[in-house]
Design a protein around this motif. Structure first.
Motif, PDB file in Angstrom:
ATOM      1  N   ARG A   1       0.838  -1.204   0.000  1.00 46.42           N
ATOM      2  CA  ARG A   1       0.000   0.000   0.000  1.00 46.42           C
ATOM      3  C   ARG A   1       0.873   1.254   0.000  1.00 46.42           C
ATOM      4  NH1 ARG A   1      -5.505   0.108  -0.547  1.00 46.42           N
ATOM      5  NH2 ARG A   1      -5.269  -1.948   0.324  1.00 46.42           N
ATOM      6  N   ARG A   2       1.931   1.250   0.819  1.00 45.57           N
ATOM      7  CA  ARG A   2       2.832   2.403   0.872  1.00 45.57           C
ATOM      8  C   ARG A   2       3.568   2.581  -0.453  1.00 45.57           C
ATOM      9  NH1 ARG A   2       7.247   2.428   5.336  1.00 45.57           N
ATOM     10  NH2 ARG A   2       6.109   0.496   5.582  1.00 45.57           N
ATOM     11  N   ARG A   3       3.926   1.470  -1.049  1.00 40.41           N
ATOM     12  CA  ARG A   3       4.626   1.514  -2.335  1.00 40.41           C
ATOM     13  C   ARG A   3       3.719   2.082  -3.426  1.00 40.41           C
ATOM     14  NH1 ARG A   3      10.008   0.675  -3.872  1.00 40.41           N
ATOM     15  NH2 ARG A   3       9.967  -0.186  -5.939  1.00 40.41           N
ATOM     16  N   SER A   4       2.434   1.740  -3.384  1.00 40.32           N
ATOM     17  CA  SER A   4       1.504   2.260  -4.390  1.00 40.32           C
ATOM     18  C   SER A   4       1.311   3.764  -4.236  1.00 40.32           C
ATOM     19  CB  SER A   4       0.161   1.549  -4.320  1.00 40.32           C
ATOM     20  OG  SER A   4      -0.569   1.928  -3.178  1.00 40.32           O
ATOM     21  N   THR A   5       1.310   4.254  -2.995  1.00 41.46           N
ATOM     22  CA  THR A   5       1.139   5.691  -2.803  1.00 41.46           C
ATOM     23  C   THR A   5       2.419   6.458  -3.117  1.00 41.46           C
ATOM     24  OG1 THR A   5       1.636   5.489  -0.454  1.00 41.46           O
ATOM     25  CG2 THR A   5      -0.677   5.438  -1.083  1.00 41.46           C
ATOM     26  N   SER A   6       3.554   5.779  -3.122  1.00 38.98           N
ATOM     27  CA  SER A   6       4.802   6.485  -3.418  1.00 38.98           C
ATOM     28  C   SER A   6       4.908   6.866  -4.896  1.00 38.98           C
ATOM     29  CB  SER A   6       6.011   5.630  -3.022  1.00 38.98           C
ATOM     30  OG  SER A   6       6.154   4.523  -3.884  1.00 38.98           O
ATOM     31  N   TYR A   7       4.143   6.205  -5.752  1.00 41.13           N
ATOM     32  CA  TYR A   7       4.184   6.512  -7.179  1.00 41.13           C
ATOM     33  C   TYR A   7       3.198   7.605  -7.588  1.00 41.13           C
ATOM     34  CZ  TYR A   7       7.189   2.495  -8.074  1.00 41.13           C
ATOM     35  OH  TYR A   7       8.232   1.621  -8.089  1.00 41.13           O
TER      36      TYR A   7
ATOM     37  N   GLY B   1       1.761  10.969  -8.478  1.00 44.80           N
ATOM     38  CA  GLY B   1       2.395  12.183  -8.978  1.00 44.80           C
ATOM     39  C   GLY B   1       3.499  11.929  -9.980  1.00 44.80           C
ATOM     40  N   THR B   2       3.851  10.673 -10.193  1.00 41.29           N
ATOM     41  CA  THR B   2       4.919  10.364 -11.142  1.00 41.29           C
ATOM     42  C   THR B   2       4.384  10.009 -12.515  1.00 41.29           C
ATOM     43  OG1 THR B   2       4.946   8.018 -10.539  1.00 41.29           O
ATOM     44  CG2 THR B   2       6.418   9.483  -9.308  1.00 41.29           C
ATOM     45  N   GLY B   3       3.076   9.759 -12.609  1.00 39.92           N
ATOM     46  CA  GLY B   3       2.491   9.395 -13.890  1.00 39.92           C
ATOM     47  C   GLY B   3       2.627   7.917 -14.203  1.00 39.92           C
ATOM     48  N   ARG B   4       3.099   7.140 -13.261  1.00 43.12           N
ATOM     49  CA  ARG B   4       3.285   5.700 -13.478  1.00 43.12           C
ATOM     50  C   ARG B   4       2.046   4.958 -12.979  1.00 43.12           C
ATOM     51  NH1 ARG B   4       9.270   4.640 -11.262  1.00 43.12           N
ATOM     52  NH2 ARG B   4       8.933   2.593 -12.205  1.00 43.12           N
ATOM     53  N   VAL B   5       0.988   5.068 -13.757  1.00 42.36           N
ATOM     54  CA  VAL B   5      -0.305   4.522 -13.362  1.00 42.36           C
ATOM     55  C   VAL B   5      -0.252   3.000 -13.258  1.00 42.36           C
ATOM     56  CG1 VAL B   5      -2.750   4.382 -13.995  1.00 42.36           C
ATOM     57  CG2 VAL B   5      -1.477   6.482 -14.399  1.00 42.36           C
ATOM     58  N   ALA B   6       0.480   2.354 -14.136  1.00 42.24           N
ATOM     59  CA  ALA B   6       0.573   0.894 -14.103  1.00 42.24           C
ATOM     60  C   ALA B   6       1.223   0.425 -12.802  1.00 42.24           C
ATOM     61  CB  ALA B   6       1.368   0.387 -15.296  1.00 42.24           C
ATOM     62  N   GLU B   7       2.247   1.132 -12.348  1.00 41.08           N
ATOM     63  CA  GLU B   7       2.902   0.770 -11.088  1.00 41.08           C
ATOM     64  C   GLU B   7       1.965   0.984  -9.901  1.00 41.08           C
ATOM     65  OE1 GLU B   7       5.930  -0.521 -10.542  1.00 41.08           O
ATOM     66  OE2 GLU B   7       6.377  -0.597 -12.671  1.00 41.08           O
ATOM     67  N   ILE B   8       1.230   2.087  -9.913  1.00 40.29           N
ATOM     68  CA  ILE B   8       0.290   2.370  -8.828  1.00 40.29           C
ATOM     69  C   ILE B   8      -0.756   1.264  -8.757  1.00 40.29           C
ATOM     70  CG2 ILE B   8      -1.508   3.945  -8.033  1.00 40.29           C
ATOM     71  CD1 ILE B   8       0.137   6.214  -9.341  1.00 40.29           C
ATOM     72  N   ASP B   9      -1.335   0.907  -9.900  1.00 39.50           N
ATOM     73  CA  ASP B   9      -2.360  -0.137  -9.935  1.00 39.50           C
ATOM     74  C   ASP B   9      -1.810  -1.493  -9.505  1.00 39.50           C
ATOM     75  OD1 ASP B   9      -4.342   1.581 -10.735  1.00 39.50           O
ATOM     76  OD2 ASP B   9      -4.152   1.105 -12.867  1.00 39.50           O
ATOM     77  N   ALA B  10      -0.617  -1.821  -9.961  1.00 34.80           N
ATOM     78  CA  ALA B  10      -0.038  -3.121  -9.629  1.00 34.80           C
ATOM     79  C   ALA B  10       0.185  -3.257  -8.123  1.00 34.80           C
ATOM     80  CB  ALA B  10       1.273  -3.316 -10.380  1.00 34.80           C
ATOM     81  N   TRP B  11       0.784  -2.252  -7.502  1.00 31.04           N
ATOM     82  CA  TRP B  11       1.053  -2.330  -6.066  1.00 31.04           C
ATOM     83  C   TRP B  11      -0.236  -2.250  -5.251  1.00 31.04           C
ATOM     84  CZ3 TRP B  11       5.184  -4.252  -4.042  1.00 31.04           C
ATOM     85  CH2 TRP B  11       6.381  -4.215  -4.742  1.00 31.04           C
TER      86      TRP B  11
END
Length: 51
Positions: free
Chosen positions: A10-16, A18-28
């Motif tokens: 969950r913390r890892r998903s919120t760290s992305y 503002g970076t525009g890395r939507v795939a990373e946010i969704d995956a985590w």
């Protein structure tokens, strides 16, 4: 241990954010959700077994 992994995901998903890395946010975020669900199911199974 599973709860710690879920919190990490969950913390890892919120760290992305503002970076525009939507795939990373969704995956985590999805990993965290699956881990929470698995933890709840495992806990319920253990409670039912003890009753």
């Amino acid at each position: 241990m599973l709860i710690a992994f879920a919190l990490y995901c969950r913390r890892r998903s919120t760290s992305y954010i503002g970076t525009g890395r939507v795939a990373e946010i969704d995956a985590w975020y999805n990993k965290a959700t699956v881990t929470w669900l698995f933890t709840i199911c495992l806990s319920l199974a253990l409670i039912i077994k003890l009753i």
